[in-house]
Write an enzyme that holds these catalytic residues in place. Structure first.
Site, PDB file in Angstrom:
ATOM      1  N   HIS A   1      23.057  36.766  39.279  1.00  0.00           N
ATOM      2  CA  HIS A   1      24.383  36.825  38.672  1.00  0.00           C
ATOM      3  C   HIS A   1      24.552  38.115  37.875  1.00  0.00           C
ATOM      4  O   HIS A   1      23.905  38.312  36.851  1.00  0.00           O
ATOM      5  CB  HIS A   1      24.630  35.619  37.764  1.00  0.00           C
ATOM      6  CG  HIS A   1      26.023  35.619  37.198  1.00  0.00           C
ATOM      7  ND1 HIS A   1      27.093  35.105  37.887  1.00  0.00           N
ATOM      8  CD2 HIS A   1      26.526  36.122  36.045  1.00  0.00           C
ATOM      9  CE1 HIS A   1      28.195  35.275  37.164  1.00  0.00           C
ATOM     10  NE2 HIS A   1      27.876  35.893  36.043  1.00  0.00           N
TER      11      HIS A   1
ATOM     12  N   HIS B   1      31.567  37.406  39.377  1.00  0.00           N
ATOM     13  CA  HIS B   1      30.219  37.695  39.912  1.00  0.00           C
ATOM     14  C   HIS B   1      30.451  38.892  40.833  1.00  0.00           C
ATOM     15  O   HIS B   1      31.258  38.796  41.772  1.00  0.00           O
ATOM     16  CB  HIS B   1      29.709  36.468  40.683  1.00  0.00           C
ATOM     17  CG  HIS B   1      28.345  36.619  41.305  1.00  0.00           C
ATOM     18  ND1 HIS B   1      27.352  35.669  41.154  1.00  0.00           N
ATOM     19  CD2 HIS B   1      27.817  37.584  42.106  1.00  0.00           C
ATOM     20  CE1 HIS B   1      26.264  36.051  41.819  1.00  0.00           C
ATOM     21  NE2 HIS B   1      26.535  37.219  42.409  1.00  0.00           N
TER      22      HIS B   1
ATOM     23  N   HIS C   1      31.171  41.504  43.381  1.00  0.00           N
ATOM     24  CA  HIS C   1      31.283  41.437  44.843  1.00  0.00           C
ATOM     25  C   HIS C   1      32.040  42.651  45.338  1.00  0.00           C
ATOM     26  O   HIS C   1      32.979  43.112  44.700  1.00  0.00           O
ATOM     27  CB  HIS C   1      31.984  40.149  45.289  1.00  0.00           C
ATOM     28  CG  HIS C   1      33.302  39.897  44.611  1.00  0.00           C
ATOM     29  ND1 HIS C   1      33.388  39.408  43.329  1.00  0.00           N
ATOM     30  CD2 HIS C   1      34.568  40.080  45.029  1.00  0.00           C
ATOM     31  CE1 HIS C   1      34.658  39.290  42.994  1.00  0.00           C
ATOM     32  NE2 HIS C   1      35.399  39.704  43.998  1.00  0.00           N
TER      33      HIS C   1
HETATM   34  P1  5GP Z   1      38.439  39.195  43.466  1.00  0.00           P
HETATM   35  O1  5GP Z   1      39.918  39.025  43.242  1.00  0.00           O
HETATM   36  O2  5GP Z   1      37.616  38.554  42.393  1.00  0.00           O
HETATM   37  O3  5GP Z   1      38.049  40.615  43.734  1.00  0.00           O
HETATM   38  O4  5GP Z   1      38.142  38.468  44.833  1.00  0.00           O
HETATM   39  C1  5GP Z   1      37.642  37.188  44.951  1.00  0.00           C
HETATM   40  C2  5GP Z   1      37.616  36.877  46.438  1.00  0.00           C
HETATM   41  O5  5GP Z   1      36.770  35.768  46.638  1.00  0.00           O
HETATM   42  C3  5GP Z   1      38.987  36.515  47.007  1.00  0.00           C
HETATM   43  O6  5GP Z   1      39.301  37.406  48.082  1.00  0.00           O
HETATM   44  C4  5GP Z   1      38.819  35.074  47.489  1.00  0.00           C
HETATM   45  O7  5GP Z   1      39.484  34.824  48.691  1.00  0.00           O
HETATM   46  C5  5GP Z   1      37.317  34.956  47.651  1.00  0.00           C
HETATM   47  N1  5GP Z   1      36.773  33.631  47.395  1.00  0.00           N
HETATM   48  C6  5GP Z   1      36.966  32.854  46.273  1.00  0.00           C
HETATM   49  N2  5GP Z   1      36.269  31.710  46.363  1.00  0.00           N
HETATM   50  C7  5GP Z   1      35.598  31.764  47.562  1.00  0.00           C
HETATM   51  C8  5GP Z   1      34.697  30.866  48.212  1.00  0.00           C
HETATM   52  O8  5GP Z   1      34.359  29.795  47.737  1.00  0.00           O
HETATM   53  N3  5GP Z   1      34.220  31.247  49.436  1.00  0.00           N
HETATM   54  C9  5GP Z   1      34.558  32.453  50.007  1.00  0.00           C
HETATM   55  N4  5GP Z   1      34.027  32.731  51.206  1.00  0.00           N
HETATM   56  N5  5GP Z   1      35.402  33.313  49.408  1.00  0.00           N
HETATM   57  C10 5GP Z   1      35.916  32.973  48.209  1.00  0.00           C
HETATM   58 ZN    ZN Z   2      27.235  34.111  39.680  1.00  0.00          ZN
END
Ligand code: 5GP
Ligand code: ZN
Length: 118
Positions: free
Chosen positions: A44, A93, A95
């Protein structure tokens, strides 16, 4: 435990593309391009600002391997990390979004849409 930690531990299912001891790549739940992958460290790390540079170096190689595996290394792709509140980060987290499979546009960064020609 956060949602991506649960994915890293296999407690929540994901559509996996590639995995190593330290990283995992899986398809985004709500894809915004023909290919929309997420790449995370298994430990994390809240966001890019908190990422140790040595681990980031290793993550670079992993991301390059994902791009090659998906056939995007020649056609091109976009790599994005949303960092913190203003960056629009929703999952706390680290990504990277890896987007590709079409020619991507580059617009609409602000609500008032004043940056149309970026
Ligand atoms: P952020 O807005 O934080 O950059 O992007 C988060 C991304 O995580 C979003 O594009 C959303 O669709 C994806 N996401 C959120 N929860 C999950 C999950 O449980 N599984 C997967 N595969 N993607 C997720
Ligand atoms: Zn995490």
């Amino acid at each position: 435990m956060c949602v991506f930690c649960k994915i890293a531990k296999g407690e929540i299912p994901s559509n996996k593309v590639l995995e190593s001891d330290d990283f995992i790549c899986f398809h985004d739940l709500n894809p915004r391009a023909p290919i929309h992958l997420l790449i995370i460290p298994k430990i994390h790390v809240e966001n890019f600002q908190e990422m140790p540079s040595q681990l980031m170096g290793e993550m670079t190689s992993f991301i390059q391997e994902v791009a090659s595996k998906m056939g995007l290394d020649q056609s091109g792709y976009r790599l994005i990390t949303n960092n913190g509140e203003d960056g629009g980060q929703e999952v706390m987290h680290l990504h990277f979004h890896l987007l590709g499979g079409t020619k991507l546009s580059w617009t609409h960064f602000t609500p008032d849409d004043t940056h149309k020609a970026l």
